[in-house]
Design a protein around this motif. Structure first.
Motif, mmCIF file in Angstrom:
data_model
loop_
_atom_site.group_PDB
_atom_site.id
_atom_site.type_symbol
_atom_site.label_atom_id
_atom_site.label_comp_id
_atom_site.label_asym_id
_atom_site.label_seq_id
_atom_site.Cartn_x
_atom_site.Cartn_y
_atom_site.Cartn_z
ATOM 1 N N LEU A 94 73.437 31.496 19.699
ATOM 2 C CA LEU A 94 74.795 31.951 19.413
ATOM 3 C C LEU A 94 75.480 32.199 20.734
ATOM 4 O O LEU A 94 74.928 32.882 21.599
ATOM 5 C CB LEU A 94 74.788 33.220 18.562
ATOM 6 C CG LEU A 94 76.162 33.747 18.124
ATOM 7 C CD1 LEU A 94 76.052 34.441 16.775
ATOM 8 C CD2 LEU A 94 76.757 34.706 19.145
ATOM 9 N N ALA A 95 76.650 31.624 20.898
ATOM 10 C CA ALA A 95 77.424 31.793 22.127
ATOM 11 C C ALA A 95 78.770 32.401 21.798
ATOM 12 O O ALA A 95 79.467 31.936 20.889
ATOM 13 C CB ALA A 95 77.606 30.447 22.821
ATOM 14 N N ASP A 96 79.122 33.478 22.537
ATOM 15 C CA ASP A 96 80.466 34.049 22.403
ATOM 16 C C ASP A 96 80.919 34.519 23.776
ATOM 17 O O ASP A 96 80.328 34.127 24.795
ATOM 18 C CB ASP A 96 80.484 35.156 21.336
ATOM 19 C CG ASP A 96 79.590 36.337 21.662
ATOM 20 O OD1 ASP A 96 79.154 37.031 20.727
ATOM 21 O OD2 ASP A 96 79.306 36.572 22.862
ATOM 22 N N SER A 97 81.935 35.328 23.820
ATOM 23 C CA SER A 97 82.511 35.717 25.113
ATOM 24 C C SER A 97 81.548 36.550 25.956
ATOM 25 O O SER A 97 81.737 36.695 27.166
ATOM 26 C CB SER A 97 83.809 36.493 24.887
ATOM 27 O OG SER A 97 83.567 37.662 24.123
ATOM 28 N N ARG A 98 80.501 37.089 25.365
ATOM 29 C CA ARG A 98 79.512 37.877 26.103
ATOM 30 C C ARG A 98 78.454 37.002 26.767
ATOM 31 O O ARG A 98 77.786 37.440 27.701
ATOM 32 C CB ARG A 98 78.824 38.870 25.161
ATOM 33 C CG ARG A 98 79.737 39.917 24.579
ATOM 34 C CD ARG A 98 79.071 40.655 23.454
ATOM 35 N NE ARG A 98 78.855 39.777 22.294
ATOM 36 C CZ ARG A 98 78.335 40.188 21.156
ATOM 37 N NH1 ARG A 98 77.941 41.452 21.009
ATOM 38 N NH2 ARG A 98 78.194 39.343 20.149
ATOM 39 N N GLY A 99 78.283 35.790 26.258
ATOM 40 C CA GLY A 99 77.243 34.909 26.776
ATOM 41 C C GLY A 99 76.450 34.257 25.674
ATOM 42 O O GLY A 99 76.961 34.069 24.567
ATOM 43 N N ASP A 100 75.216 33.893 25.973
ATOM 44 C CA ASP A 100 74.365 33.180 25.027
ATOM 45 C C ASP A 100 73.242 34.091 24.536
ATOM 46 O O ASP A 100 72.619 34.810 25.328
ATOM 47 C CB ASP A 100 73.737 31.955 25.694
ATOM 48 C CG ASP A 100 74.766 30.928 26.129
ATOM 49 O OD1 ASP A 100 74.431 30.097 26.991
ATOM 50 O OD2 ASP A 100 75.897 30.960 25.605
ATOM 51 N N PHE A 101 72.957 33.986 23.237
ATOM 52 C CA PHE A 101 71.846 34.695 22.630
ATOM 53 C C PHE A 101 70.933 33.663 21.975
ATOM 54 O O PHE A 101 71.419 32.745 21.314
ATOM 55 C CB PHE A 101 72.353 35.700 21.584
ATOM 56 C CG PHE A 101 73.310 36.716 22.135
ATOM 57 C CD1 PHE A 101 74.680 36.493 22.109
ATOM 58 C CD2 PHE A 101 72.846 37.897 22.690
ATOM 59 C CE1 PHE A 101 75.573 37.416 22.626
ATOM 60 C CE2 PHE A 101 73.731 38.830 23.203
ATOM 61 C CZ PHE A 101 75.091 38.592 23.175
ATOM 62 N N TRP A 102 69.624 33.843 22.165
ATOM 63 C CA TRP A 102 68.653 32.873 21.666
ATOM 64 C C TRP A 102 67.696 33.509 20.665
ATOM 65 O O TRP A 102 67.325 34.675 20.800
ATOM 66 C CB TRP A 102 67.833 32.304 22.827
ATOM 67 C CG TRP A 102 68.614 31.434 23.760
ATOM 68 C CD1 TRP A 102 69.271 31.823 24.892
ATOM 69 C CD2 TRP A 102 68.806 30.021 23.660
ATOM 70 N NE1 TRP A 102 69.855 30.738 25.491
ATOM 71 C CE2 TRP A 102 69.577 29.622 24.759
ATOM 72 C CE3 TRP A 102 68.383 29.057 22.749
ATOM 73 C CZ2 TRP A 102 69.954 28.281 24.972
ATOM 74 C CZ3 TRP A 102 68.755 27.734 22.955
ATOM 75 C CH2 TRP A 102 69.524 27.356 24.056
ATOM 76 N N GLY A 103 67.251 32.690 19.726
ATOM 77 C CA GLY A 103 66.185 33.087 18.846
ATOM 78 C C GLY A 103 64.837 32.807 19.487
ATOM 79 O O GLY A 103 64.759 32.274 20.601
ATOM 80 N N GLN A 104 63.782 33.132 18.766
ATOM 81 C CA GLN A 104 62.437 32.997 19.318
ATOM 82 C C GLN A 104 61.873 31.594 19.150
ATOM 83 O O GLN A 104 60.870 31.250 19.767
ATOM 84 C CB GLN A 104 61.495 34.014 18.656
ATOM 85 C CG GLN A 104 60.958 33.596 17.292
ATOM 86 C CD GLN A 104 61.985 33.689 16.184
ATOM 87 O OE1 GLN A 104 63.077 34.215 16.364
ATOM 88 N NE2 GLN A 104 61.648 33.178 15.006
ATOM 89 N N GLY A 105 62.511 30.788 18.313
ATOM 90 C CA GLY A 105 62.081 29.415 18.115
ATOM 91 C C GLY A 105 61.196 29.234 16.904
ATOM 92 O O GLY A 105 60.488 30.154 16.489
ATOM 93 N N THR A 106 61.253 28.036 16.339
ATOM 94 C CA THR A 106 60.395 27.688 15.213
ATOM 95 C C THR A 106 59.857 26.276 15.434
ATOM 96 O O THR A 106 60.603 25.382 15.834
ATOM 97 C CB THR A 106 61.154 27.790 13.871
ATOM 98 O OG1 THR A 106 60.258 27.551 12.782
ATOM 99 C CG2 THR A 106 62.319 26.821 13.784
#
Length: 115
Positions: free
Chosen positions: A97-109
């Motif tokens: 997820l990317a927004d004005s704060r930066g990028d956030f990532w999940g742990q992966g599957t």
């Protein structure tokens, strides 16, 4: 600030289908882009598909016509429908997820395509 949880990975035979889901929680901004990336062993992480809040989508050439990304804004969830899967689709799939704060990532599957 944002927590992402992916689900839906697994082992499937070539030609099969899988549907990945990624649920976001935390402090959500209304304008964001959600997407899927993947990383195969020994390779760099690459874009698979993204969808903006306004539904604009981007796909990697390698998945066009086979994968479809969608989102449910009410549920803060993004989906990746993967059809006609190939062995070269084997990878760990990450939600972002990317927004004005930066990028956030999940742990992966893990997604494994094998007969």
């Amino acid at each position: 600030q944002v927590h992402l949880v992916e689900s839906g990975g697994g082992l499937v035979q070539p030609g099969g289908s899988l549907r990945l889901s990624c649920a976001a929680s935390g402090i959500m901004f209304s304008i964001n882009t959600m997407g899927w990336y993947r990383q195969a062993p020994g390779k760099e992480r690459e874009l698979v598909a993204t969808v903006r809040f306004g539904w604009q989508t981007v796909y990697a050439d390698s998945v066009k016509g086979r994968f479809s990304i969608s989102r449910d804004n009410a549920k803060n969830t993004v989906y990746l429908q993967m059809n006609s899967l190939k062995p070269e689709d084997t990878a760990v799939y990450y939600c972002k997820l990317a927004d004005s704060r930066g990028d956030f990532w999940g742990q992966g599957t893990q997604v494994t395509i094998s007969s």
